[in-house]
Design a protein around this motif. Structure first.
Motif, PDB file in Angstrom:
ATOM      1  N   ASP A   1      13.522   5.802  -6.325  1.00  0.00           N
ATOM      2  CA  ASP A   1      13.141   5.057  -7.513  1.00  0.00           C
ATOM      3  C   ASP A   1      13.589   5.546  -8.798  1.00  0.00           C
ATOM      4  N   ASP A   2      13.764   4.759  -9.952  1.00  0.00           N
ATOM      5  CA  ASP A   2      14.179   5.320 -11.226  1.00  0.00           C
ATOM      6  C   ASP A   2      12.880   5.364 -12.287  1.00  0.00           C
ATOM      7  N   PRO A   3      12.934   6.012 -13.216  1.00  0.00           N
ATOM      8  CA  PRO A   3      11.909   6.437 -14.098  1.00  0.00           C
ATOM      9  C   PRO A   3      11.488   4.777 -14.669  1.00  0.00           C
ATOM     10  N   ASP A   4      12.566   3.926 -15.179  1.00  0.00           N
ATOM     11  CA  ASP A   4      12.283   2.795 -15.589  1.00  0.00           C
ATOM     12  C   ASP A   4      11.514   1.652 -14.529  1.00  0.00           C
TER      13      ASP A   4
ATOM     14  N   GLN B   1       0.721  -1.186   0.115  1.00  0.00           N
ATOM     15  CA  GLN B   1      -0.037   0.061  -0.168  1.00  0.00           C
ATOM     16  C   GLN B   1       0.946   1.140  -0.050  1.00  0.00           C
ATOM     17  N   ARG B   2       0.688   2.129  -1.056  1.00  0.00           N
ATOM     18  CA  ARG B   2       1.468   3.163  -1.129  1.00  0.00           C
ATOM     19  C   ARG B   2       0.487   4.475  -0.607  1.00  0.00           C
ATOM     20  N   PRO B   3       1.310   5.404   0.069  1.00  0.00           N
ATOM     21  CA  PRO B   3       0.326   6.667   0.601  1.00  0.00           C
ATOM     22  C   PRO B   3      -0.153   7.439  -0.731  1.00  0.00           C
ATOM     23  N   THR B   4      -1.174   7.972  -0.544  1.00  0.00           N
ATOM     24  CA  THR B   4      -2.086   8.560  -1.588  1.00  0.00           C
ATOM     25  C   THR B   4      -2.708   9.937  -1.073  1.00  0.00           C
ATOM     26  N   VAL B   5      -2.825  11.047  -1.886  1.00  0.00           N
ATOM     27  CA  VAL B   5      -3.507  12.087  -1.186  1.00  0.00           C
ATOM     28  C   VAL B   5      -4.840  11.727  -0.920  1.00  0.00           C
ATOM     29  N   PRO B   6      -5.385  12.089   0.308  1.00  0.00           N
ATOM     30  CA  PRO B   6      -6.910  11.785   0.496  1.00  0.00           C
ATOM     31  C   PRO B   6      -7.727  12.577  -0.201  1.00  0.00           C
ATOM     32  N   PRO B   7      -8.921  11.730  -0.744  1.00  0.00           N
ATOM     33  CA  PRO B   7      -9.888  12.215  -1.569  1.00  0.00           C
ATOM     34  C   PRO B   7     -10.458  13.558  -1.148  1.00  0.00           C
ATOM     35  N   PRO B   8     -10.797  14.053  -0.192  1.00  0.00           N
ATOM     36  CA  PRO B   8     -11.173  15.289   0.220  1.00  0.00           C
ATOM     37  C   PRO B   8     -10.098  16.545  -0.043  1.00  0.00           C
ATOM     38  N   VAL B   9      -8.796  16.231   0.194  1.00  0.00           N
ATOM     39  CA  VAL B   9      -7.954  17.119  -0.243  1.00  0.00           C
ATOM     40  C   VAL B   9      -7.424  17.048  -1.776  1.00  0.00           C
ATOM     41  N   ALA B  10      -7.560  16.086  -2.417  1.00  0.00           N
ATOM     42  CA  ALA B  10      -7.526  15.959  -3.935  1.00  0.00           C
ATOM     43  C   ALA B  10      -8.823  16.824  -4.456  1.00  0.00           C
ATOM     44  N   ALA B  11     -10.007  16.585  -3.823  1.00  0.00           N
ATOM     45  CA  ALA B  11     -10.981  17.496  -4.298  1.00  0.00           C
ATOM     46  C   ALA B  11     -10.601  18.692  -4.233  1.00  0.00           C
ATOM     47  N   VAL B  12     -10.074  19.406  -3.160  1.00  0.00           N
ATOM     48  CA  VAL B  12      -9.734  20.853  -3.225  1.00  0.00           C
ATOM     49  C   VAL B  12      -8.672  21.041  -4.017  1.00  0.00           C
TER      50      VAL B  12
ATOM     51  N   ASP C   1       4.813   8.772  -5.913  1.00  0.00           N
ATOM     52  CA  ASP C   1       5.837   8.199  -6.798  1.00  0.00           C
ATOM     53  C   ASP C   1       6.835   9.253  -7.423  1.00  0.00           C
ATOM     54  N   PHE C   2       5.940  10.556  -7.864  1.00  0.00           N
ATOM     55  CA  PHE C   2       6.843  11.756  -8.307  1.00  0.00           C
ATOM     56  C   PHE C   2       8.051  12.076  -7.086  1.00  0.00           C
ATOM     57  N   LEU C   3       7.603  11.810  -5.967  1.00  0.00           N
ATOM     58  CA  LEU C   3       8.563  12.389  -4.635  1.00  0.00           C
ATOM     59  C   LEU C   3       9.555  11.317  -4.706  1.00  0.00           C
ATOM     60  N   ARG C   4       8.966   9.981  -4.841  1.00  0.00           N
ATOM     61  CA  ARG C   4      10.083   8.951  -4.880  1.00  0.00           C
ATOM     62  C   ARG C   4      11.268   9.203  -5.915  1.00  0.00           C
ATOM     63  N   LEU C   5      10.654   9.702  -7.217  1.00  0.00           N
ATOM     64  CA  LEU C   5      11.456   9.976  -8.161  1.00  0.00           C
ATOM     65  C   LEU C   5      12.356  11.070  -7.963  1.00  0.00           C
TER      66      LEU C   5
ATOM     67  N   HIS D   1       0.988  15.053 -14.754  1.00  0.00           N
ATOM     68  CA  HIS D   1      -0.440  14.876 -14.249  1.00  0.00           C
ATOM     69  C   HIS D   1      -0.157  14.122 -13.055  1.00  0.00           C
ATOM     70  N   VAL D   2      -0.473  14.892 -11.770  1.00  0.00           N
ATOM     71  CA  VAL D   2      -0.590  14.070 -10.428  1.00  0.00           C
ATOM     72  C   VAL D   2      -1.872  13.328 -10.223  1.00  0.00           C
ATOM     73  N   ARG D   3      -1.862  12.088 -10.623  1.00  0.00           N
ATOM     74  CA  ARG D   3      -3.229  11.645 -10.431  1.00  0.00           C
ATOM     75  C   ARG D   3      -4.248  11.668  -9.376  1.00  0.00           C
TER      76      ARG D   3
END
Length: 168
Positions: A106-109, A9-20, A97-101, A61-63
């Motif tokens: 992590d590498d792009p590949d 499980q990877r952390p994701t932006v919480p849906p209420p924060v993403a909505a804002v 994932d962008f932060l890990r990059l 695009h930060v999904r």
């Protein structure tokens, strides 16, 4: 289900924060992004890469955050673009994932083959961008450098604009 092969499980932006975040106007965010890109990448970008990028529109695009940042390379620097229907290249991933990059964890590949980073549009341009990122000697992004206390400490070391002498 065999749990040995389950994806962690990877952390994701919480849906209420993403909505804002998704409601924020995109252009100011693109300006902030290109400022960072110009500070970190622009001076290191080889001329042949710059010629491939010249005038081409790229979208980050930060999904999970619902954010899109549009920019292009022009006159030796990254420039923000107003949102458009289509970009020449779109790089999509979750914020984590962008932060890990950015932190070189992590590498792009790896992200691409694990379907955590996707590229849409001009494949050749995507390879140029990926290879350029792999070849650059980038400092590791450390989020602790951007904690309010660290930013304040750096600001205190700066002299006021127009001042040639220290405080009186």
């Amino acid at each position: 289900m065999n749990h040995r092969f389950a994806q962690p499980q990877r952390p994701t932006v919480p849906p209420p924060v993403a909505a804002v975040l998704a409601r924020l106007p995109p252009y100011p965010g693109s300006l902030l992004l290109v400022t960072g890109l110009n500070l970190v990448l622009a001076r290191q970008l080889p001329a042949d890469v710059g010629s491939h990028l010249n005038g081409r529109r790229i979208r980050i695009h930060v999904r999970d955050a619902g954010l899109r940042f549009d920019f292009r390379w022009q006159d030796g620097q990254f420039r923000a673009c107003p949102p458009q229907q289509a970009a020449d290249l779109t790089l999509s991933a979750h914020a984590h994932d962008f932060l890990r990059l950015a932190r070189r964890l992590d590498d792009p590949d790896t992200l691409f083959f694990n379907r955590r980073l996707s590229m849409e549009g001009d494949t050749e341009l995507g390879l140029v961008v990926k290879n350029a990122l792999d070849a650059l000697e980038l400092p590791v992004f450390d989020p602790a450098q951007w904690a309010p206390s660290a930013v304040f400490a750096r600001l205190q070391r700066l002299r006021p604009f127009g001042s040639t002498h220290g405080p009186r």
